[in-house]
Scaffold this active site. Structure first.
Site, PDB file in Angstrom:
ATOM      1  N   ASP A   1      -1.505  -0.699   5.539  1.00 39.85           N
ATOM      2  CA  ASP A   1      -1.930  -0.364   7.255  1.00 39.85           C
ATOM      3  C   ASP A   1      -3.435   0.330   7.146  1.00 39.85           C
ATOM      4  O   ASP A   1      -3.484   0.369   8.205  1.00 39.85           O
ATOM      5  CB  ASP A   1      -1.796   1.623   7.121  1.00 39.85           C
ATOM      6  CG  ASP A   1      -1.517   2.219   6.090  1.00 39.85           C
ATOM      7  OD1 ASP A   1      -2.670   2.345   5.427  1.00 39.85           O
ATOM      8  OD2 ASP A   1      -2.436   3.902   6.916  1.00 39.85           O
TER       9      ASP A   1
ATOM     10  N   ASP B   1       0.962  -0.884  -0.118  1.00 36.38           N
ATOM     11  CA  ASP B   1      -0.258  -0.240  -0.181  1.00 36.38           C
ATOM     12  C   ASP B   1       1.566   0.983   0.001  1.00 36.38           C
ATOM     13  O   ASP B   1       1.750   1.374   0.034  1.00 36.38           O
ATOM     14  CB  ASP B   1      -1.018  -0.175   0.982  1.00 36.38           C
ATOM     15  CG  ASP B   1      -1.255   1.219   1.157  1.00 36.38           C
ATOM     16  OD1 ASP B   1      -2.244   1.807   0.431  1.00 36.38           O
ATOM     17  OD2 ASP B   1      -1.672   1.884   2.474  1.00 36.38           O
TER      18      ASP B   1
ATOM     19  N   ASP C   1      -0.425   5.391   0.494  1.00 38.46           N
ATOM     20  CA  ASP C   1      -0.502   6.360   1.434  1.00 38.46           C
ATOM     21  C   ASP C   1      -1.255   5.068   3.239  1.00 38.46           C
ATOM     22  O   ASP C   1      -1.784   4.478   2.980  1.00 38.46           O
ATOM     23  CB  ASP C   1      -2.131   6.835   1.823  1.00 38.46           C
ATOM     24  CG  ASP C   1      -2.217   8.010   0.498  1.00 38.46           C
ATOM     25  OD1 ASP C   1      -0.863   7.948  -0.482  1.00 38.46           O
ATOM     26  OD2 ASP C   1      -2.875   8.521  -0.169  1.00 38.46           O
TER      27      ASP C   1
HETATM   28 MG   LIG Z   1      -3.104   3.435   3.424  1.00 33.48          MG
END
Ligand SMILES: [Mg+2]
Length: 249
Positions: free
Chosen positions: A191, A4, A6
């Site tokens: 995240d 991922d 961001d």
């Molecule tokens: Mg993310």
């Protein structure tokens, strides 16, 4: 390996990846391909991958768009197929949604903290629709139910919810892995709630800490993921140090 962007390789605020640079170099030296798996558009990925020194495969729009290493692009659905679901939405639900399609580029820039040019690239959705949700949890459940009639669903990223086709990051990762013979070992880092299926499907995975969303609460008992203490690019660097040390000493 799949990552991922961001809140994972890029800091949630500021989008910096400076702390991750040594680990990016180490991956490249070991010939480990890094495939971004993100809610971002391919237009955004083109720019960002250039900055990251990547030019291979990518997964965009939460799995809805796949760019293979040879440049071939596969979209699970077209944005035009999402429009009727929004047009037919019960008014109370539609009013609680603030979609990218309702916003100007300046509004998207203000909400995301992106520069105007980058926000314009973020608006170039091909197969999904990000939105802010101003309603309650029951309304969100109603929205998810309404979307099933169109074969669509909702996933949650760090900032936005997204209307997406059923192909998530995990499914896109599997499709990409299937193109390799033999199938490589898959590492995954993320995240957000929209990363959980990918992390659980990978051979080795790390959840990068993010106090905005506390994704660890969504993990099943005995998940086996590596959990980082630090957030964003620092957490990414910490996780890569653990993975690389285990495999390469
Ligand atoms: Mg993310």
């Amino acid at each position: 390996m799949f990552s991922d962007l961001d809140g994972t390789l890029l800091d949630h605020d500021g989008y910096s990846f400076t702390p991750a640079k040594p680990a990016l170099t180490a991956l490249a030296e070991k010939g480990i391909a890094l495939v971004p798996a993100t809610s971002k558009t391919l237009a955004e990925l083109d720019v960002l991958m250039g900055a990251l020194g990547l030019d291979g495969a990518a997964i965009g729009e939460n799995g809805a768009v796949i760019k293979f290493a040879d440049g071939t692009i596969d979209r699970a659905v077209s944005r035009a197929e999402i429009a009727p679901a929004l047009a037919d939405m019960p008014e109370a639900l539609r009013h609680a949604m603030q979609c990218f399609c309702d916003m100007s580029v300046d509004e998207i820039a203000a909400l995301t903290g992106l520069e105007r040019a980058a926000a314009a690239l973020a608006a170039k959705r091909e197969a999904s629709e990000p939105f802010l949700w101003h309603g309650d949890a029951a309304g969100l459940a109603d929205l998810e139910l309404a979307l099933t009639a169109y074969g669509l669903q909702v996933t949650q990223g760090g900032r936005f919810f997204h209307i997406v086709p059923p192909r998530d990051k995990a499914a896109a990762m599997q499709i990409m892995l299937d193109t390799y013979k033999p199938r490589p070992e898959a590492w995954a880092l993320g995240d957000g709630p929209n990363d959980v299926t990918m992390l659980l499907a990978a051979d080795r995975a790390a959840l990068i800490a993010n106090h905005h969303i506390a994704t660890e609460k969504l993990l099943p008992h005995g998940h086996g993921l590596h959990l980082t203490n630090r957030e964003g690019a620092l957490g990414w660097r910490d996780a890569m140090a653990v993975f690389l040390k285990r495999d390469f000493g």
